[in-house]
Design a protein around this motif. Sequence first.
Motif, PDB file in Angstrom:
ATOM      1  N   MET A 176       0.776  -1.362   0.057  1.00 48.43           N
ATOM      2  CA  MET A 176       0.006  -0.194  -0.057  1.00 48.43           C
ATOM      3  C   MET A 176       0.814   1.230  -0.013  1.00 48.43           C
ATOM      4  O   MET A 176       0.349   2.510   0.264  1.00 48.43           O
ATOM      5  CB  MET A 176      -1.032   0.160   1.151  1.00 48.43           C
ATOM      6  CG  MET A 176      -0.504   0.134   2.662  1.00 48.43           C
ATOM      7  SD  MET A 176      -1.803  -0.033   3.873  1.00 48.43           S
ATOM      8  CE  MET A 176      -2.511   1.540   3.258  1.00 48.43           C
ATOM      9  N   HIS A 177       2.132   1.148  -0.266  1.00 49.75           N
ATOM     10  CA  HIS A 177       3.007   2.331  -0.287  1.00 49.75           C
ATOM     11  C   HIS A 177       4.236   2.195  -1.089  1.00 49.75           C
ATOM     12  O   HIS A 177       5.120   1.742  -0.687  1.00 49.75           O
ATOM     13  CB  HIS A 177       3.448   2.605   1.368  1.00 49.75           C
ATOM     14  CG  HIS A 177       4.355   4.031   1.578  1.00 49.75           C
ATOM     15  ND1 HIS A 177       3.928   4.722   2.687  1.00 49.75           N
ATOM     16  CD2 HIS A 177       4.934   4.745   0.807  1.00 49.75           C
ATOM     17  CE1 HIS A 177       4.851   5.753   2.469  1.00 49.75           C
ATOM     18  NE2 HIS A 177       5.332   5.820   1.361  1.00 49.75           N
ATOM     19  N   VAL A 178       4.138   2.703  -2.197  1.00 53.73           N
ATOM     20  CA  VAL A 178       5.092   2.832  -3.134  1.00 53.73           C
ATOM     21  C   VAL A 178       5.332   4.037  -3.955  1.00 53.73           C
ATOM     22  O   VAL A 178       4.303   4.592  -4.228  1.00 53.73           O
ATOM     23  CB  VAL A 178       5.204   1.432  -4.234  1.00 53.73           C
ATOM     24  CG1 VAL A 178       4.725   0.102  -3.616  1.00 53.73           C
ATOM     25  CG2 VAL A 178       3.862   1.762  -5.187  1.00 53.73           C
TER      26      VAL A 178
ATOM     27  N   ASP B 173       0.063  13.482   1.308  1.00 53.94           N
ATOM     28  CA  ASP B 173       1.126  14.364   0.755  1.00 53.94           C
ATOM     29  C   ASP B 173       2.608  13.711   0.958  1.00 53.94           C
ATOM     30  O   ASP B 173       3.561  14.341   1.282  1.00 53.94           O
ATOM     31  CB  ASP B 173       0.927  15.765   1.354  1.00 53.94           C
ATOM     32  CG  ASP B 173       0.077  16.447   0.534  1.00 53.94           C
ATOM     33  OD1 ASP B 173      -0.569  15.993  -0.321  1.00 53.94           O
ATOM     34  OD2 ASP B 173      -0.087  17.726   1.222  1.00 53.94           O
ATOM     35  N   ASP B 174       2.439  12.315   1.223  1.00 56.07           N
ATOM     36  CA  ASP B 174       3.479  11.490   1.476  1.00 56.07           C
ATOM     37  C   ASP B 174       4.893  12.158   1.039  1.00 56.07           C
ATOM     38  O   ASP B 174       4.783  12.304  -0.069  1.00 56.07           O
ATOM     39  CB  ASP B 174       3.681  10.200   1.312  1.00 56.07           C
ATOM     40  CG  ASP B 174       4.825   9.327   1.651  1.00 56.07           C
ATOM     41  OD1 ASP B 174       4.913   9.549   3.040  1.00 56.07           O
ATOM     42  OD2 ASP B 174       5.599   8.735   1.153  1.00 56.07           O
ATOM     43  N   GLY B 175       6.018  12.191   1.853  1.00 54.51           N
ATOM     44  CA  GLY B 175       7.366  12.729   1.276  1.00 54.51           C
ATOM     45  C   GLY B 175       7.482  13.976   2.207  1.00 54.51           C
ATOM     46  O   GLY B 175       8.421  14.474   2.659  1.00 54.51           O
ATOM     47  N   SER B 176       6.318  14.601   2.313  1.00 52.56           N
ATOM     48  CA  SER B 176       6.254  15.922   3.251  1.00 52.56           C
ATOM     49  C   SER B 176       4.761  15.528   4.174  1.00 52.56           C
ATOM     50  O   SER B 176       3.865  15.269   3.600  1.00 52.56           O
ATOM     51  CB  SER B 176       6.359  17.213   2.658  1.00 52.56           C
ATOM     52  OG  SER B 176       5.774  17.018   1.301  1.00 52.56           O
TER      53      SER B 176
ATOM     54  N   SER C 112      -1.204   9.720   6.374  1.00 50.06           N
ATOM     55  CA  SER C 112      -0.267  10.732   6.922  1.00 50.06           C
ATOM     56  C   SER C 112       0.990  10.292   7.079  1.00 50.06           C
ATOM     57  O   SER C 112       1.474   9.275   7.836  1.00 50.06           O
ATOM     58  CB  SER C 112      -0.835  11.157   8.204  1.00 50.06           C
ATOM     59  OG  SER C 112      -0.138  12.258   8.737  1.00 50.06           O
ATOM     60  N   HIS C 113       2.124  11.252   6.325  1.00 50.65           N
ATOM     61  CA  HIS C 113       3.423  10.929   6.794  1.00 50.65           C
ATOM     62  C   HIS C 113       3.779  12.052   7.846  1.00 50.65           C
ATOM     63  O   HIS C 113       3.522  13.241   7.734  1.00 50.65           O
ATOM     64  CB  HIS C 113       4.261  11.910   5.392  1.00 50.65           C
ATOM     65  CG  HIS C 113       5.519  11.999   5.577  1.00 50.65           C
ATOM     66  ND1 HIS C 113       6.618  11.368   4.914  1.00 50.65           N
ATOM     67  CD2 HIS C 113       6.340  12.876   6.492  1.00 50.65           C
ATOM     68  CE1 HIS C 113       7.595  11.613   5.426  1.00 50.65           C
ATOM     69  NE2 HIS C 113       7.615  12.584   6.228  1.00 50.65           N
ATOM     70  N   CYS C 114       3.672  11.530   9.090  1.00 49.43           N
ATOM     71  CA  CYS C 114       3.842  11.997  10.075  1.00 49.43           C
ATOM     72  C   CYS C 114       5.405  12.666  10.626  1.00 49.43           C
ATOM     73  O   CYS C 114       6.167  11.825  10.691  1.00 49.43           O
ATOM     74  CB  CYS C 114       3.325  11.212  11.483  1.00 49.43           C
ATOM     75  SG  CYS C 114       1.534  10.949  11.219  1.00 49.43           S
TER      76      CYS C 114
ATOM     77  N   ALA D 255       1.574   6.306   7.771  1.00 46.90           N
ATOM     78  CA  ALA D 255       2.327   5.706   7.218  1.00 46.90           C
ATOM     79  C   ALA D 255       3.703   5.550   8.015  1.00 46.90           C
ATOM     80  O   ALA D 255       3.860   6.091   8.835  1.00 46.90           O
ATOM     81  CB  ALA D 255       2.914   6.719   5.960  1.00 46.90           C
ATOM     82  N   HIS D 256       4.550   4.424   7.450  1.00 48.33           N
ATOM     83  CA  HIS D 256       5.664   4.189   7.863  1.00 48.33           C
ATOM     84  C   HIS D 256       6.066   4.428   9.447  1.00 48.33           C
ATOM     85  O   HIS D 256       6.983   5.214   9.628  1.00 48.33           O
ATOM     86  CB  HIS D 256       6.849   4.714   7.096  1.00 48.33           C
ATOM     87  CG  HIS D 256       6.685   6.069   6.420  1.00 48.33           C
ATOM     88  ND1 HIS D 256       6.595   7.091   7.531  1.00 48.33           N
ATOM     89  CD2 HIS D 256       6.822   6.564   5.256  1.00 48.33           C
ATOM     90  CE1 HIS D 256       6.258   8.297   6.713  1.00 48.33           C
ATOM     91  NE2 HIS D 256       6.524   7.874   5.308  1.00 48.33           N
ATOM     92  N   VAL D 257       5.459   3.883  10.316  1.00 57.13           N
ATOM     93  CA  VAL D 257       5.723   3.894  11.671  1.00 57.13           C
ATOM     94  C   VAL D 257       6.955   3.216  11.991  1.00 57.13           C
ATOM     95  O   VAL D 257       7.240   2.260  11.627  1.00 57.13           O
ATOM     96  CB  VAL D 257       4.395   3.214  12.509  1.00 57.13           C
ATOM     97  CG1 VAL D 257       5.046   2.871  13.913  1.00 57.13           C
ATOM     98  CG2 VAL D 257       3.153   4.288  12.381  1.00 57.13           C
TER      99      VAL D 257
HETATM  100 ZN   LIG Z   1       6.652   9.203   3.923  1.00 56.78          ZN
END
Ligand SMILES: [Zn+2]
Length: 448
Positions: free
Chosen positions: A61-63, A150-153, A177-179, A230-232
């Motif tokens: 789910m995240h590429v 808005d992943d990446g930021s 969310s990219h936290c 995302a990515h914890v």
């Molecule tokens: Zn991210």
Amino acid sequence: MRKIILKGGRLIDPATRTDDYIDLLLANERVAKWGEGTPVDEDTLVIDVRGAVVSPGLVDMHVHLREPGREDEETIESGALAAAHGGITAVAAMPNTEPTIDTPAWVEYVRSRGTAIAVYPIAAITVGRGGKTLTEMAALAEAGAVAFSDDGSPVESATVMRRALEYASMVGRPIISHCEDLNLTGSGVMNEGFASTMAGLRPIPAAAEEVAVARDIILARTTGANLHIAHVSTRGSVELVRRAKEEGIAVTCETCPHYFTLTDDDVRTYATSTRVNPPLRSAADVSAIKVGLADGTIDAIASDHAPHSIEEKEVEFDAAPPGLIGTETLLPLTLTHLVESGTITLGRAVELMSTDPASILGIPHGSLAEGSRADVTVFDPDWAWEVSEDWFLSKSKNSPFIGRTLRGRAVLTISRGEIVFEEPGAAHRAGETHEEGEHHAAELSVHA
Ligand SMILES: [Zn+2]
């Protein structure tokens, strides 16, 4: 279209609570009913998968597929082929391309590439990922966006994030969310701790992730919207999500293989393939991530596949862009570091890489129930092999796992009833890596 029978494998499908030696019949792009008297005609391809595991096709789910904009690093087509090589039959592609996927036309562009596997677009939360103006979420969802990110930021403004959660909720899509609190990250490049002191690299505290996780959980509670984190990567984030779930807040989260296999100690080699955002954390964080995966706090394992060119990564550590490729090693790392070690069962692994991410995104994957889309991953859980640079099908090679010996990998990937990846020479391996008798390995003898 040809029918396929997968014969003799161990079928693991958490969606139907199945873990048994059951043959699987695929016909007309679907999982078909199979039993005594099912005719095996000349149009049926019978594949002997004894010794292998048959699971619903994996869902990543995240590429980041880099198209449009950086087709030198990856394209939607090459990214889909690499994913199929890793046993993945569906990916959700992040919108931080050039330009940003923030209009229905760009969503349509990603969706219509005609790839080997299913590629689902994630659309941006804010126009140009600028953090200010919300995108037209209803139109984007209509065009096929499965989520917003808005992943990446990060979305810096809490007000914008609150509105985003409200609108996304109205159109029935999660916010991913990219936290990260950019003030706390500052100019940091690796996890703050003993390793950063020893390496002499600028640190990023765990708090940079955790204060943002806490904020977004509070906003999810306020709005009642579905929030996916995302990515914890830290112990504190795992604890925050655990507590939120206990409270009944609609939050889910993912982690990535590098957060349960590598630590900030690995960064002390200054290998730029270990520069990633969030950064590789401490051994204590890795342990907490594993507990979270086992107890259900963490819902999914995603790769955060982030291809970068050799030129971009062959620079000093500080100057290298963060990110590593991951679709092809997602399954092997999970099998080696979580299943083999006894942290989770094979069934839980399939849940984390298929059933649960499919359900978070609301996409028709992650099940082998009769009538389901014929997306299947066949993997050999026992095959010990060494990761080499030329093994990767991704256009980029920025993997910190090159040279490592892993156990298990995909040998056959089927998307919509079509074979999209098949391990060449798999039948030969039967004698080399496995004993005779009950364990025949993923011996892909094919009988037409
Ligand atoms: Zn991210």
